[in-house]
Design a protein around this motif. Structure first.
Motif, PDB file in Angstrom:
ATOM      1  N   ARG A  84       0.765  -0.963   0.131  1.00 13.49           N
ATOM      2  CA  ARG A  84      -0.093   0.342  -0.257  1.00 13.49           C
ATOM      3  C   ARG A  84       0.771   0.974   0.236  1.00 13.49           C
ATOM      4  O   ARG A  84       1.760   1.476   0.719  1.00 13.49           O
ATOM      5  CB  ARG A  84      -0.912  -0.358   0.348  1.00 13.49           C
ATOM      6  N   PRO A  85       0.409   2.415  -1.221  1.00 15.80           N
ATOM      7  CA  PRO A  85       1.587   3.083  -0.831  1.00 15.80           C
ATOM      8  C   PRO A  85       1.053   4.531   0.527  1.00 15.80           C
ATOM      9  O   PRO A  85      -0.671   4.459   0.535  1.00 15.80           O
ATOM     10  CB  PRO A  85       0.864   3.927  -1.994  1.00 15.80           C
ATOM     11  N   ILE A  86       2.484   4.394   0.872  1.00 10.18           N
ATOM     12  CA  ILE A  86       1.779   5.480   2.351  1.00 10.18           C
ATOM     13  C   ILE A  86       2.207   7.470   1.488  1.00 10.18           C
ATOM     14  O   ILE A  86       1.388   7.753   1.970  1.00 10.18           O
ATOM     15  CB  ILE A  86       3.018   5.452   3.135  1.00 10.18           C
ATOM     16  N   GLY A  87       2.861   7.053   1.164  1.00 12.82           N
ATOM     17  CA  GLY A  87       2.936   8.801   0.257  1.00 12.82           C
ATOM     18  C   GLY A  87       3.836   8.867  -1.168  1.00 12.82           C
ATOM     19  O   GLY A  87       4.573   7.771  -1.174  1.00 12.82           O
ATOM     20  N   SER A  88       3.950   9.765  -1.284  1.00 12.20           N
ATOM     21  CA  SER A  88       4.650   9.617  -2.479  1.00 12.20           C
ATOM     22  C   SER A  88       4.421  11.666  -3.552  1.00 12.20           C
ATOM     23  O   SER A  88       3.571  11.548  -2.793  1.00 12.20           O
ATOM     24  CB  SER A  88       3.464   8.694  -4.147  1.00 12.20           C
ATOM     25  N   PHE A  89       5.158  12.087  -4.266  1.00  6.89           N
ATOM     26  CA  PHE A  89       5.856  12.989  -4.884  1.00  6.89           C
ATOM     27  C   PHE A  89       6.360  12.675  -5.949  1.00  6.89           C
ATOM     28  O   PHE A  89       7.021  11.914  -6.477  1.00  6.89           O
ATOM     29  CB  PHE A  89       7.080  13.555  -3.672  1.00  6.89           C
ATOM     30  N   CYS A  90       5.457  14.027  -6.694  1.00  8.96           N
ATOM     31  CA  CYS A  90       6.172  13.917  -8.493  1.00  8.96           C
ATOM     32  C   CYS A  90       6.542  15.222  -8.132  1.00  8.96           C
ATOM     33  O   CYS A  90       6.193  16.277  -8.399  1.00  8.96           O
ATOM     34  CB  CYS A  90       4.944  13.417  -8.953  1.00  8.96           C
ATOM     35  N   GLY A  91       8.170  15.620  -9.283  1.00  7.45           N
ATOM     36  CA  GLY A  91       8.783  16.671  -9.722  1.00  7.45           C
ATOM     37  C   GLY A  91       7.939  17.446 -10.741  1.00  7.45           C
ATOM     38  O   GLY A  91       7.092  17.227 -11.361  1.00  7.45           O
ATOM     39  N   ARG A  92       8.026  18.972 -10.632  1.00  5.28           N
ATOM     40  CA  ARG A  92       7.564  19.302 -11.584  1.00  5.28           C
ATOM     41  C   ARG A  92       8.498  20.049 -12.767  1.00  5.28           C
ATOM     42  O   ARG A  92       8.075  20.888 -13.653  1.00  5.28           O
ATOM     43  CB  ARG A  92       6.450  20.486 -10.745  1.00  5.28           C
ATOM     44  N   ASN A  93       9.765  20.156 -12.844  1.00  2.00           N
ATOM     45  CA  ASN A  93      10.236  20.546 -13.430  1.00  2.00           C
ATOM     46  C   ASN A  93      10.753  19.687 -14.490  1.00  2.00           C
ATOM     47  O   ASN A  93      11.018  18.559 -14.014  1.00  2.00           O
ATOM     48  CB  ASN A  93      11.914  20.983 -12.563  1.00  2.00           C
ATOM     49  N   ALA A  94      10.158  20.555 -16.044  1.00  2.00           N
ATOM     50  CA  ALA A  94      10.127  19.301 -17.073  1.00  2.00           C
ATOM     51  C   ALA A  94      11.966  18.945 -17.487  1.00  2.00           C
ATOM     52  O   ALA A  94      13.266  20.256 -17.209  1.00  2.00           O
ATOM     53  CB  ALA A  94      10.153  19.904 -18.138  1.00  2.00           C
ATOM     54  N   PRO A  95      12.682  17.740 -17.878  1.00  2.00           N
ATOM     55  CA  PRO A  95      14.299  17.419 -17.493  1.00  2.00           C
ATOM     56  C   PRO A  95      14.015  18.369 -19.136  1.00  2.00           C
ATOM     57  O   PRO A  95      13.904  19.160 -20.569  1.00  2.00           O
ATOM     58  CB  PRO A  95      13.660  16.501 -18.622  1.00  2.00           C
ATOM     59  N   MET A  96      15.365  18.310 -19.871  1.00  2.00           N
ATOM     60  CA  MET A  96      16.161  19.673 -20.412  1.00  2.00           C
ATOM     61  C   MET A  96      15.101  18.686 -21.920  1.00  2.00           C
ATOM     62  O   MET A  96      15.086  18.892 -22.834  1.00  2.00           O
ATOM     63  CB  MET A  96      17.487  19.692 -20.995  1.00  2.00           C
ATOM     64  N   VAL A  97      15.900  17.879 -22.256  1.00  2.00           N
ATOM     65  CA  VAL A  97      15.122  16.727 -23.470  1.00  2.00           C
ATOM     66  C   VAL A  97      14.478  15.125 -23.017  1.00  2.00           C
ATOM     67  O   VAL A  97      15.281  14.187 -22.168  1.00  2.00           O
ATOM     68  CB  VAL A  97      16.940  16.082 -24.030  1.00  2.00           C
ATOM     69  N   LEU A  98      13.503  15.153 -23.130  1.00  2.00           N
ATOM     70  CA  LEU A  98      12.654  14.234 -22.215  1.00  2.00           C
ATOM     71  C   LEU A  98      12.736  12.838 -22.867  1.00  2.00           C
ATOM     72  O   LEU A  98      12.794  11.704 -22.079  1.00  2.00           O
ATOM     73  CB  LEU A  98      10.965  14.659 -22.571  1.00  2.00           C
ATOM     74  N   SER A  99      13.377  12.795 -24.173  1.00  2.00           N
ATOM     75  CA  SER A  99      13.975  10.985 -24.317  1.00  2.00           C
ATOM     76  C   SER A  99      15.036  10.758 -23.837  1.00  2.00           C
ATOM     77  O   SER A  99      15.030   9.659 -23.656  1.00  2.00           O
ATOM     78  CB  SER A  99      13.577  11.153 -25.814  1.00  2.00           C
ATOM     79  N   ASN A 100      16.066  11.283 -23.827  1.00  2.00           N
ATOM     80  CA  ASN A 100      17.183  11.417 -23.038  1.00  2.00           C
ATOM     81  C   ASN A 100      16.583  11.238 -21.461  1.00  2.00           C
ATOM     82  O   ASN A 100      17.205  10.066 -20.387  1.00  2.00           O
ATOM     83  CB  ASN A 100      17.972  11.928 -22.909  1.00  2.00           C
ATOM     84  N   PHE A 101      16.235  12.461 -20.655  1.00  2.00           N
ATOM     85  CA  PHE A 101      15.389  11.743 -19.212  1.00  2.00           C
ATOM     86  C   PHE A 101      14.589  10.314 -19.154  1.00  2.00           C
ATOM     87  O   PHE A 101      14.801   8.855 -18.570  1.00  2.00           O
ATOM     88  CB  PHE A 101      14.606  12.473 -18.780  1.00  2.00           C
ATOM     89  N   PHE A 102      13.939   9.974 -20.185  1.00  2.00           N
ATOM     90  CA  PHE A 102      12.947   8.389 -20.400  1.00  2.00           C
ATOM     91  C   PHE A 102      14.249   6.892 -20.174  1.00  2.00           C
ATOM     92  O   PHE A 102      14.129   6.611 -19.627  1.00  2.00           O
ATOM     93  CB  PHE A 102      11.995   9.022 -21.051  1.00  2.00           C
ATOM     94  N   ASN A 103      14.930   7.879 -20.865  1.00  2.00           N
ATOM     95  CA  ASN A 103      16.038   6.802 -21.335  1.00  2.00           C
ATOM     96  C   ASN A 103      17.551   5.937 -19.669  1.00  2.00           C
ATOM     97  O   ASN A 103      16.903   4.934 -19.504  1.00  2.00           O
ATOM     98  CB  ASN A 103      16.511   6.814 -22.530  1.00  2.00           C
ATOM     99  N   ASN A 104      17.821   7.141 -19.585  1.00  2.00           N
ATOM    100  CA  ASN A 104      17.975   7.301 -18.433  1.00  2.00           C
ATOM    101  C   ASN A 104      16.860   6.739 -17.307  1.00  2.00           C
ATOM    102  O   ASN A 104      17.718   6.289 -16.488  1.00  2.00           O
ATOM    103  CB  ASN A 104      18.927   8.793 -18.140  1.00  2.00           C
ATOM    104  N   ARG A 105      16.375   7.499 -16.907  1.00  2.00           N
ATOM    105  CA  ARG A 105      15.085   6.922 -16.040  1.00  2.00           C
ATOM    106  C   ARG A 105      14.750   5.099 -15.926  1.00  2.00           C
ATOM    107  O   ARG A 105      14.984   4.687 -14.866  1.00  2.00           O
ATOM    108  CB  ARG A 105      13.806   7.808 -16.354  1.00  2.00           C
ATOM    109  N   ASN A 106      14.971   4.896 -17.159  1.00  2.00           N
ATOM    110  CA  ASN A 106      14.458   3.951 -18.128  1.00  2.00           C
ATOM    111  C   ASN A 106      15.388   2.418 -17.054  1.00  2.00           C
ATOM    112  O   ASN A 106      15.661   1.400 -16.594  1.00  2.00           O
ATOM    113  CB  ASN A 106      13.813   3.227 -18.791  1.00  2.00           C
ATOM    114  N   PHE A 107      16.719   3.199 -17.337  1.00  2.00           N
ATOM    115  CA  PHE A 107      18.313   2.748 -17.769  1.00  2.00           C
ATOM    116  C   PHE A 107      18.422   2.285 -16.142  1.00  2.00           C
ATOM    117  O   PHE A 107      18.723   1.010 -15.540  1.00  2.00           O
ATOM    118  CB  PHE A 107      19.089   3.131 -17.908  1.00  2.00           C
ATOM    119  N   ALA A 108      18.153   3.050 -15.147  1.00  2.00           N
ATOM    120  CA  ALA A 108      17.951   3.460 -13.278  1.00  2.00           C
ATOM    121  C   ALA A 108      17.651   2.716 -12.872  1.00  2.00           C
ATOM    122  O   ALA A 108      18.163   1.302 -12.242  1.00  2.00           O
ATOM    123  CB  ALA A 108      18.273   5.022 -12.929  1.00  2.00           C
ATOM    124  N   LEU A 109      16.003   2.297 -13.071  1.00  2.00           N
ATOM    125  CA  LEU A 109      14.720   2.017 -12.869  1.00  2.00           C
ATOM    126  C   LEU A 109      15.586   0.423 -13.209  1.00  2.00           C
ATOM    127  O   LEU A 109      14.949  -0.435 -11.876  1.00  2.00           O
ATOM    128  CB  LEU A 109      13.509   2.396 -12.869  1.00  2.00           C
TER     129      LEU A 109
END
Length: 136
Positions: free
Chosen positions: A27-52
């Motif tokens: 069960r989720p207790i708490g969560s947060f999503c950032g509001r500042n957009a990355p510089m290049v969305l596709s690069n951010f997605f690739n890096n996020r997915n690789f890290a995860l």
């Protein structure tokens, strides 16, 4: 007299319940999503997915309850970390991690996010490079 004191103390006590240790509930207790957009969305997605995926790979090892990873490719670098409670099996830890990743899919364009569950937490964030923001 001692019986009267014991009875008095028992009447002052409140009944309570311990938390059920059902390790299969995430069960989720708490969560947060950032509001500042990355510089290049596709690069951010690739890096996020690789890290995860790297974090998940690390958690797949026996008795691994904490993992971290980063991806620095093409700008918009991402750092991620996850931790499971020490009573979870590897399968339960991975199930909690997968639930946390699913919970954060709504954080599509934010610069980072975290979620706390009963059994684990997951965090990822964009790593700021001060040189990219420096103007000569």
């Amino acid at each position: 007299m001692a019986l009267l004191v014991a009875f008095f103390l028992l009447t002052l006590m409140r009944s309570g319940m311990s938390q059920m240790n059902n390790s299969n509930t995430n069960r989720p207790i708490g969560s947060f999503c950032g509001r500042n957009a990355p510089m290049v969305l596709s690069n951010f997605f690739n890096n996020r997915n690789f890290a995860l995926s790297e974090i998940r790979r690390q958690l797949s090892g026996n008795d691994v309850l904490y993992a971290r990873a980063q991806s620095l490719a093409e700008g918009d670098s991402v750092f991620g970390a996850a931790q499971c409670r020490n009573y979870l099996s590897t399968a339960q830890c991975l199930a909690c991690f997968d639930a946390a990743v699913s919970e954060l899919t709504s954080c599509l364009t934010g610069n980072g996010a975290y979620v706390f569950f009963d059994n684990c937490f997951l965090r990822f964030s964009r790593m700021w490079n001060k040189d990219k923001w420096h103007k000569d």
